[in-house]
Write a protein that holds these residues in place. Structure first.
Motif, PDB file in Angstrom:
ATOM      1  N   MET A 229       6.544   5.437   0.465  1.00  0.00           N
ATOM      2  CA  MET A 229       6.869   6.849   0.665  1.00  0.00           C
ATOM      3  C   MET A 229       6.067   7.411   1.833  1.00  0.00           C
ATOM      4  O   MET A 229       4.894   7.109   2.001  1.00  0.00           O
ATOM      5  CB  MET A 229       6.539   7.659  -0.596  1.00  0.00           C
ATOM      6  N   GLY A 230       6.711   8.258   2.583  1.00  0.00           N
ATOM      7  CA  GLY A 230       6.002   8.861   3.706  1.00  0.00           C
ATOM      8  C   GLY A 230       5.045   9.948   3.261  1.00  0.00           C
ATOM      9  O   GLY A 230       3.916  10.037   3.730  1.00  0.00           O
ATOM     10  N   SER A 231       5.475  10.766   2.316  1.00  0.00           N
ATOM     11  CA  SER A 231       4.679  11.919   1.900  1.00  0.00           C
ATOM     12  C   SER A 231       4.258  11.790   0.443  1.00  0.00           C
ATOM     13  O   SER A 231       5.075  11.490  -0.426  1.00  0.00           O
ATOM     14  CB  SER A 231       5.494  13.202   2.083  1.00  0.00           C
ATOM     15  N   MET A 232       2.982  12.031   0.197  1.00  0.00           N
ATOM     16  CA  MET A 232       2.477  11.985  -1.169  1.00  0.00           C
ATOM     17  C   MET A 232       2.901  13.217  -1.970  1.00  0.00           C
ATOM     18  O   MET A 232       2.889  13.210  -3.191  1.00  0.00           O
ATOM     19  CB  MET A 232       0.947  11.884  -1.159  1.00  0.00           C
TER      20      MET A 232
ATOM     21  N   LEU B 142      -2.111   4.784  -8.693  1.00  0.00           N
ATOM     22  CA  LEU B 142      -3.338   4.847  -7.890  1.00  0.00           C
ATOM     23  C   LEU B 142      -3.351   3.760  -6.814  1.00  0.00           C
ATOM     24  O   LEU B 142      -3.734   4.010  -5.662  1.00  0.00           O
ATOM     25  CB  LEU B 142      -4.565   4.710  -8.796  1.00  0.00           C
ATOM     26  N   PHE B 143      -2.923   2.565  -7.188  1.00  0.00           N
ATOM     27  CA  PHE B 143      -2.878   1.446  -6.241  1.00  0.00           C
ATOM     28  C   PHE B 143      -1.884   1.748  -5.117  1.00  0.00           C
ATOM     29  O   PHE B 143      -2.161   1.506  -3.934  1.00  0.00           O
ATOM     30  CB  PHE B 143      -2.471   0.162  -6.975  1.00  0.00           C
ATOM     31  N   GLY B 144      -0.729   2.291  -5.501  1.00  0.00           N
ATOM     32  CA  GLY B 144       0.289   2.629  -4.513  1.00  0.00           C
ATOM     33  C   GLY B 144      -0.177   3.712  -3.555  1.00  0.00           C
ATOM     34  O   GLY B 144       0.076   3.642  -2.345  1.00  0.00           O
ATOM     35  N   LEU B 145      -0.873   4.711  -4.092  1.00  0.00           N
ATOM     36  CA  LEU B 145      -1.408   5.782  -3.243  1.00  0.00           C
ATOM     37  C   LEU B 145      -2.418   5.227  -2.240  1.00  0.00           C
ATOM     38  O   LEU B 145      -2.403   5.588  -1.056  1.00  0.00           O
ATOM     39  CB  LEU B 145      -2.070   6.857  -4.113  1.00  0.00           C
ATOM     40  N   ALA B 146      -3.288   4.344  -2.725  1.00  0.00           N
ATOM     41  CA  ALA B 146      -4.295   3.753  -1.843  1.00  0.00           C
ATOM     42  C   ALA B 146      -3.645   2.881  -0.767  1.00  0.00           C
ATOM     43  O   ALA B 146      -4.041   2.915   0.405  1.00  0.00           O
ATOM     44  CB  ALA B 146      -5.283   2.924  -2.670  1.00  0.00           C
ATOM     45  N   LEU B 147      -2.631   2.124  -1.175  1.00  0.00           N
ATOM     46  CA  LEU B 147      -1.935   1.256  -0.223  1.00  0.00           C
ATOM     47  C   LEU B 147      -1.179   2.086   0.809  1.00  0.00           C
ATOM     48  O   LEU B 147      -1.103   1.720   1.989  1.00  0.00           O
ATOM     49  CB  LEU B 147      -0.969   0.339  -0.981  1.00  0.00           C
TER      50      LEU B 147
ATOM     51  N   ARG C 207      -2.090   4.941   1.981  1.00  0.00           N
ATOM     52  CA  ARG C 207      -3.058   5.504   2.926  1.00  0.00           C
ATOM     53  C   ARG C 207      -3.529   4.472   3.950  1.00  0.00           C
ATOM     54  O   ARG C 207      -4.060   4.829   4.998  1.00  0.00           O
ATOM     55  CB  ARG C 207      -4.264   6.061   2.165  1.00  0.00           C
ATOM     56  N   MET C 208      -3.333   3.198   3.645  1.00  0.00           N
ATOM     57  CA  MET C 208      -3.758   2.147   4.576  1.00  0.00           C
ATOM     58  C   MET C 208      -2.830   2.025   5.780  1.00  0.00           C
ATOM     59  O   MET C 208      -3.195   1.430   6.797  1.00  0.00           O
ATOM     60  CB  MET C 208      -3.830   0.801   3.851  1.00  0.00           C
ATOM     61  N   GLY C 209      -1.627   2.562   5.653  1.00  0.00           N
ATOM     62  CA  GLY C 209      -0.695   2.508   6.773  1.00  0.00           C
ATOM     63  C   GLY C 209      -0.271   1.089   7.114  1.00  0.00           C
ATOM     64  O   GLY C 209       0.079   0.295   6.236  1.00  0.00           O
ATOM     65  N   LYS C 210      -0.337   0.745   8.401  1.00  0.00           N
ATOM     66  CA  LYS C 210       0.116  -0.573   8.858  1.00  0.00           C
ATOM     67  C   LYS C 210      -0.732  -1.714   8.308  1.00  0.00           C
ATOM     68  O   LYS C 210      -0.244  -2.836   8.153  1.00  0.00           O
ATOM     69  CB  LYS C 210       0.117  -0.620  10.384  1.00  0.00           C
TER      70      LYS C 210
ATOM     71  N   GLY D 244      -1.658  -2.102   5.398  1.00  0.00           N
ATOM     72  CA  GLY D 244      -1.172  -2.475   4.074  1.00  0.00           C
ATOM     73  C   GLY D 244       0.202  -3.115   4.073  1.00  0.00           C
ATOM     74  O   GLY D 244       0.679  -3.566   3.025  1.00  0.00           O
ATOM     75  N   GLU D 245       0.849  -3.178   5.230  1.00  0.00           N
ATOM     76  CA  GLU D 245       2.215  -3.712   5.287  1.00  0.00           C
ATOM     77  C   GLU D 245       2.329  -5.177   4.866  1.00  0.00           C
ATOM     78  O   GLU D 245       3.288  -5.541   4.173  1.00  0.00           O
ATOM     79  CB  GLU D 245       2.794  -3.501   6.690  1.00  0.00           C
ATOM     80  N   PRO D 246       1.396  -6.062   5.255  1.00  0.00           N
ATOM     81  CA  PRO D 246       1.499  -7.455   4.784  1.00  0.00           C
ATOM     82  C   PRO D 246       1.467  -7.565   3.256  1.00  0.00           C
ATOM     83  O   PRO D 246       2.222  -8.346   2.667  1.00  0.00           O
ATOM     84  CB  PRO D 246       0.268  -8.125   5.413  1.00  0.00           C
ATOM     85  N   LEU D 247       0.600  -6.769   2.632  1.00  0.00           N
ATOM     86  CA  LEU D 247       0.525  -6.783   1.167  1.00  0.00           C
ATOM     87  C   LEU D 247       1.805  -6.212   0.564  1.00  0.00           C
ATOM     88  O   LEU D 247       2.286  -6.702  -0.467  1.00  0.00           O
ATOM     89  CB  LEU D 247      -0.689  -5.965   0.704  1.00  0.00           C
ATOM     90  N   MET D 248       2.362  -5.206   1.223  1.00  0.00           N
ATOM     91  CA  MET D 248       3.631  -4.622   0.772  1.00  0.00           C
ATOM     92  C   MET D 248       4.740  -5.669   0.768  1.00  0.00           C
ATOM     93  O   MET D 248       5.522  -5.766  -0.187  1.00  0.00           O
ATOM     94  CB  MET D 248       4.026  -3.471   1.699  1.00  0.00           C
ATOM     95  N   ARG D 249       4.808  -6.450   1.836  1.00  0.00           N
ATOM     96  CA  ARG D 249       5.849  -7.483   1.930  1.00  0.00           C
ATOM     97  C   ARG D 249       5.660  -8.545   0.844  1.00  0.00           C
ATOM     98  O   ARG D 249       6.631  -9.038   0.269  1.00  0.00           O
ATOM     99  CB  ARG D 249       5.833  -8.122   3.318  1.00  0.00           C
ATOM    100  N   THR D 250       4.393  -8.868   0.574  1.00  0.00           N
ATOM    101  CA  THR D 250       4.104  -9.848  -0.485  1.00  0.00           C
ATOM    102  C   THR D 250       4.545  -9.316  -1.844  1.00  0.00           C
ATOM    103  O   THR D 250       5.170 -10.034  -2.635  1.00  0.00           O
ATOM    104  CB  THR D 250       2.595 -10.165  -0.522  1.00  0.00           C
ATOM    105  N   PHE D 251       4.220  -8.063  -2.105  1.00  0.00           N
ATOM    106  CA  PHE D 251       4.616  -7.447  -3.373  1.00  0.00           C
ATOM    107  C   PHE D 251       6.141  -7.380  -3.499  1.00  0.00           C
ATOM    108  O   PHE D 251       6.688  -7.552  -4.590  1.00  0.00           O
ATOM    109  CB  PHE D 251       4.019  -6.039  -3.483  1.00  0.00           C
ATOM    110  N   ASP D 252       6.806  -7.119  -2.385  1.00  0.00           N
ATOM    111  CA  ASP D 252       8.265  -7.039  -2.407  1.00  0.00           C
ATOM    112  C   ASP D 252       8.870  -8.393  -2.786  1.00  0.00           C
ATOM    113  O   ASP D 252       9.814  -8.465  -3.579  1.00  0.00           O
ATOM    114  CB  ASP D 252       8.777  -6.589  -1.038  1.00  0.00           C
TER     115      ASP D 252
END
Length: 367
Positions: free
Chosen positions: A63-66, A163-168, A170-173, A175-183
């Motif tokens: 999400m772009g906006s919290m 909480l994990f999603g919010l922190a991820l 905020r990491m921006g780019k 966190g993208e590798p971890l995002m792809r792994t989770f996907d």
């Protein structure tokens, strides 16, 4: 062309019908099939925590906006409380109108003099006494994340995932590798779910055979009026209240119910709403809901939006009061609604938990 007998809906319906027959004709054998249903439910529960975690994290992190997360969560909780309160009020109103407990005083008195039934009731009452509703809400925060996953505590896993999603997010780019792994992991988990669902007919068969085999159709007859009132009220709630809600948002109830018919039958067969949770998240995504919304709202709704349970609990309390000839004033019934708004949150997903919540409500209302 897909053959009709390979359709999951047909298979589950057939399994439920066979379960009823086996339970009625061979009650001992039917009662012994409980492990079959339990094993299937455990297979589903095994997947709930990781699917919720991955779905919510991916959705929120993407999400772009919290502010959007806050708006979705706030609107969902507000809707849950309004509709749950409405369900409770409707249940009590219908119970007063139909008087399901009238005429069963003799049966109620017989139960009081049945030592075995009294002992069974005492077990639920004892568990109800242990329920602390302040602890219920503080329990949402896990002291150990690993334990929350191990126990499959939906609300604790959901909180950690948010909480994990919010922190991820905020990491921006970074966190993208971890995002792809989770996907990728998410796709794997739903693949496992697809394999497990092939056993759904077996789980439905075992659950229905056990229910009929252990309790018998004959034992349900004295409570026939209560069951009729409860299910009729639920039916009306779905086709009137929920139908109006859907129409307000430009949706139609019929196509939606057809879309989730397999999940409805699965819950009916296994007597556990948890068995449908992972697939409901997946289906809502296929229907067009964003992953973040589906992953956040559906698990939360499993604890805060128990409309069917609310109807059952409210009617059951009034039924018991009528059965034992205990008059309930208007003020007492309003108090009952207020108490049930809180206690109904403890009946999330677990088979039989409604009995404990009912006992705790009766204790709180002194019925």
């Amino acid at each position: 062309m897909k053959r009709w007998y390979s359709n999951l809906t047909v298979q589950v319906l057939t399994a439920i019908a066979l379960g009823v027959l086996v339970g009625a004709l061979f009650p001992k054998f039917g009662a012994a099939l409980k492990p079959v249903a339990d094993t299937f439910i455990n297979l589903i529960k095994m997947l709930i925590a990781p699917i919720i975690f991955l779905t919510v994290v991916i959705g929120i992190a993407g999400m772009g906006s919290m502010k959007k997360v806050g708006r979705v969560g706030g609107k969902a909780l507000l809707y849950f409380e309004i509709v749950t309160t409405l369900a409770l009020a409707i249940g009590i109103g219908v119970a007063n109108l139909t008087q399901p407990g009238a005429g069963v005083q003799a049966t109620a008195q017989a139960v009081l003099h049945d030592s075995k039934k009294t002992e069974e009731a005492a077990k639920f009452t004892e568990k109800a006494g242990e329920m602390n509703w302040v602890e219920f809400f503080t329990h949402i925060v896990p002291s150990n994340v690993v334990e929350a996953f191990a126990k499959g505590d939906i609300l604790q896993v959901l909180l950690f995932a948010v909480l994990f999603g919010l922190a991820l997010n905020r990491m921006g780019k970074l966190g993208e590798p971890l995002m792809r792994t989770f996907d990728r992991l998410s796709h794997v988990m739903f693949g496992v779910l697809a394999l497990v669902m092939k056993l759904a007919p077996l789980g439905a068969f075992g659950g229905m055979a056990f229910t009929i085999g252990k309790y018998g159709i004959a034992t349900l007859l004295p409570l026939g009026k209560l069951m009729l009132v409860v299910y009729t009220t639920m039916f009306l709630f779905i086709f009137v209240i929920l139908n109006l809600v859907l129409r307000y948002y430009g949706l139609r109830l019929g196509p939606y119910l057809r879309f989730i018919k397999e999940e409805i039958l699965l819950v009916l067969g296994t007597s556990s709403s948890e068995s449908a949770l992972p697939r409901m998240i997946d289906k809502m995504e296929r229907l067009g809901c964003s992953r973040s919304v589906a992953g956040l709202v559906i698990p939360t709704g499993y604890s805060f939006n128990l409309d069917g349970t609310s109807i059952y609990l409210s009617i059951s309390v009034v039924f018991l009061a009528q059965a034992f000839n205990i008059p309930l004033s208007f003020t007492q019934q309003l108090t009952l609604i207020a108490i049930l708004v809180v206690t109904s949150k403890g009946a999330a997903g677990v088979t039989g938990s409604g009995f404990i919540v009912l006992a705790s409500t009766l204790a709180a209302t002194k019925v």
